[in-house]
Write a protein that holds these residues in place. Structure first.
Motif, PDB file in Angstrom:
ATOM      1  N   UNK A 195       0.773  -1.228   0.000  1.00 20.64           N
ATOM      2  CA  UNK A 195       0.000   0.000   0.000  1.00 20.64           C
ATOM      3  C   UNK A 195       0.808   1.282   0.000  1.00 20.64           C
ATOM      4  N   UNK A 196       2.118   1.199   0.198  1.00 23.48           N
ATOM      5  CA  UNK A 196       2.937   2.410   0.222  1.00 23.48           C
ATOM      6  C   UNK A 196       3.091   2.982  -1.183  1.00 23.48           C
ATOM      7  N   UNK A 197       2.861   4.280  -1.317  1.00 21.71           N
ATOM      8  CA  UNK A 197       3.022   4.941  -2.597  1.00 21.71           C
ATOM      9  C   UNK A 197       3.831   6.214  -2.445  1.00 21.71           C
ATOM     10  N   UNK A 198       4.435   6.629  -3.531  1.00 22.17           N
ATOM     11  CA  UNK A 198       5.217   7.870  -3.526  1.00 22.17           C
ATOM     12  C   UNK A 198       4.295   9.050  -3.788  1.00 22.17           C
ATOM     13  N   UNK A 199       4.848  10.247  -3.720  1.00 19.50           N
ATOM     14  CA  UNK A 199       4.069  11.461  -4.004  1.00 19.50           C
ATOM     15  C   UNK A 199       3.514  11.452  -5.425  1.00 19.50           C
ATOM     16  N   UNK A 200       4.224  10.785  -6.328  1.00 22.00           N
ATOM     17  CA  UNK A 200       3.775  10.742  -7.723  1.00 22.00           C
ATOM     18  C   UNK A 200       2.788   9.604  -7.987  1.00 22.00           C
ATOM     19  N   UNK A 201       2.470   8.821  -6.937  1.00 21.32           N
ATOM     20  CA  UNK A 201       1.487   7.753  -7.084  1.00 21.32           C
ATOM     21  C   UNK A 201       2.061   6.393  -7.427  1.00 21.32           C
ATOM     22  N   UNK A 202       3.376   6.295  -7.583  1.00 23.32           N
ATOM     23  CA  UNK A 202       3.994   5.003  -7.885  1.00 23.32           C
ATOM     24  C   UNK A 202       4.165   4.204  -6.600  1.00 23.32           C
ATOM     25  N   UNK A 203       4.100   2.876  -6.727  1.00 26.90           N
ATOM     26  CA  UNK A 203       4.353   2.017  -5.573  1.00 26.90           C
ATOM     27  C   UNK A 203       5.803   2.172  -5.136  1.00 26.90           C
ATOM     28  N   UNK A 204       6.007   2.266  -3.843  1.00 23.18           N
ATOM     29  CA  UNK A 204       7.366   2.424  -3.324  1.00 23.18           C
ATOM     30  C   UNK A 204       8.111   1.093  -3.298  1.00 23.18           C
ATOM     31  N   UNK A 205       7.400   0.020  -3.021  1.00 23.80           N
ATOM     32  CA  UNK A 205       7.989  -1.311  -2.903  1.00 23.80           C
ATOM     33  C   UNK A 205       7.202  -2.228  -3.840  1.00 23.80           C
ATOM     34  N   UNK A 206       7.914  -2.927  -4.727  1.00 26.48           N
ATOM     35  CA  UNK A 206       7.169  -3.728  -5.703  1.00 26.48           C
ATOM     36  C   UNK A 206       8.065  -4.730  -6.422  1.00 26.48           C
ATOM     37  N   UNK A 207       7.402  -5.669  -7.086  1.00 21.58           N
ATOM     38  CA  UNK A 207       8.090  -6.626  -7.948  1.00 21.58           C
ATOM     39  C   UNK A 207       8.579  -5.916  -9.202  1.00 21.58           C
ATOM     40  N   UNK A 208       9.665  -6.437  -9.747  1.00 22.10           N
ATOM     41  CA  UNK A 208      10.161  -5.970 -11.036  1.00 22.10           C
ATOM     42  C   UNK A 208      10.679  -7.165 -11.817  1.00 22.10           C
ATOM     43  N   UNK A 209      10.342  -7.213 -13.072  1.00 24.21           N
ATOM     44  CA  UNK A 209      10.847  -8.265 -13.930  1.00 24.21           C
ATOM     45  C   UNK A 209      12.338  -8.103 -14.147  1.00 24.21           C
ATOM     46  N   UNK A 210      13.028  -9.209 -14.248  1.00 22.38           N
ATOM     47  CA  UNK A 210      14.476  -9.174 -14.456  1.00 22.38           C
ATOM     48  C   UNK A 210      14.829  -8.396 -15.717  1.00 22.38           C
ATOM     49  N   UNK A 211      13.985  -8.473 -16.721  1.00 27.29           N
ATOM     50  CA  UNK A 211      14.245  -7.763 -17.977  1.00 27.29           C
ATOM     51  C   UNK A 211      14.270  -6.250 -17.806  1.00 27.29           C
ATOM     52  N   UNK A 212      13.706  -5.762 -16.695  1.00 26.48           N
ATOM     53  CA  UNK A 212      13.627  -4.319 -16.476  1.00 26.48           C
ATOM     54  C   UNK A 212      14.865  -3.728 -15.810  1.00 26.48           C
ATOM     55  N   UNK A 213      15.700  -4.572 -15.220  1.00 23.34           N
ATOM     56  CA  UNK A 213      16.884  -4.047 -14.537  1.00 23.34           C
ATOM     57  C   UNK A 213      18.051  -3.967 -15.526  1.00 23.34           C
ATOM     58  N   UNK A 214      19.115  -3.300 -15.118  1.00 21.77           N
ATOM     59  CA  UNK A 214      20.249  -3.116 -16.030  1.00 21.77           C
ATOM     60  C   UNK A 214      20.867  -4.469 -16.398  1.00 21.77           C
ATOM     61  N   UNK A 215      21.462  -4.492 -17.567  1.00 19.73           N
ATOM     62  CA  UNK A 215      22.057  -5.725 -18.084  1.00 19.73           C
ATOM     63  C   UNK A 215      23.162  -6.255 -17.163  1.00 19.73           C
ATOM     64  N   UNK A 216      23.920  -5.364 -16.559  1.00 19.77           N
ATOM     65  CA  UNK A 216      24.990  -5.794 -15.661  1.00 19.77           C
ATOM     66  C   UNK A 216      24.437  -6.581 -14.471  1.00 19.77           C
ATOM     67  N   UNK A 217      23.325  -6.130 -13.915  1.00 20.31           N
ATOM     68  CA  UNK A 217      22.717  -6.847 -12.784  1.00 20.31           C
ATOM     69  C   UNK A 217      22.160  -8.190 -13.240  1.00 20.31           C
ATOM     70  N   UNK A 218      21.584  -8.232 -14.435  1.00 25.65           N
ATOM     71  CA  UNK A 218      21.095  -9.498 -14.978  1.00 25.65           C
ATOM     72  C   UNK A 218      22.257 -10.484 -15.142  1.00 25.65           C
ATOM     73  N   UNK A 219      23.341 -10.001 -15.724  1.00 21.43           N
ATOM     74  CA  UNK A 219      24.524 -10.841 -15.916  1.00 21.43           C
ATOM     75  C   UNK A 219      25.096 -11.303 -14.573  1.00 21.43           C
ATOM     76  N   UNK A 220      25.064 -10.409 -13.592  1.00 22.41           N
ATOM     77  CA  UNK A 220      25.600 -10.753 -12.272  1.00 22.41           C
ATOM     78  C   UNK A 220      24.790 -11.885 -11.629  1.00 22.41           C
ATOM     79  N   UNK A 221      23.480 -11.862 -11.788  1.00 26.37           N
ATOM     80  CA  UNK A 221      22.662 -12.945 -11.237  1.00 26.37           C
ATOM     81  C   UNK A 221      23.044 -14.287 -11.859  1.00 26.37           C
TER      82      UNK A 221
END
Length: 155
Positions: free
Chosen positions: A84-110
């Motif tokens: 239920x936590x949201x930022x001032x702009x209405x985005x969720x503060x804590x949430x799931x993210x698909x691996x494809x959305x993070x930087x390539x270096x972090x994907x490679x590191x995993x």
């Protein structure tokens, strides 16, 4: 609807790992959101540095001033409250993210450390600070502390 389906899959996966337990008839798949947040920080990826010059190992001051207080705060909440936590702009503060959305270096590191997850969970620990990990039912397993918001850069 997607959140409900995912909750049901997470509960099912958890139950499959515990064959001596049975899912109750009529169990509510949303019940994961009624569980308390549990933070597990026993095996974070803290070796080496990112290409942008930030060490993966956080310093004691960062831990005691920024990360640990947030972990204590979040551990007193349910996943429904976290959701239920949201930022001032209405985005969720804590949430799931698909691996494809993070930087390539972090994907490679995993892949490099044999801890690849298709979906990560991201806690917002401050203006720029993020804590990345993998959520399994109600347990959040810390993978990285990202003090500069570079794992998922914006703007």
């Amino acid at each position: 609807m997607k959140a409900k389906e995912k909750s049901a899959r997470l509960v099912q996966a958890y139950m499959e790992e515990m064959p001596d337990k049975e899912v109750r008839i009529g169990a509510n798949p949303d019940s994961i959101f009624q569980m308390k947040v549990v933070i597990e920080c026993q095996n974070p990826d803290v070796e080496g540095s990112w290409s942008w010059g930030v060490a993966r190992q956080w310093c004691d001051q960062e831990w005691s001033e920024k990360v640990e207080p947030r972990f204590v705060e979040w551990s007193n909440l349910t996943w429904a409250e976290i959701d239920g936590f949201g930022s001032d702009s209405g985005h969720k503060m804590h949430h799931n993210m698909g691996c494809d959305d993070i930087c390539e270096e972090a994907q490679d590191r995993m892949i490099e450390i044999d801890r690849f997850y298709e979906v990560l969970f991201r806690f917002r620990a401050g203006n720029m600070e993020r804590v990345w990990g993998h959520r399994k039912v109600n347990i959040f397993h810390v993978l990285w502390y990202d003090p500069t918001h570079q794992i998922y850069p914006t703007g």
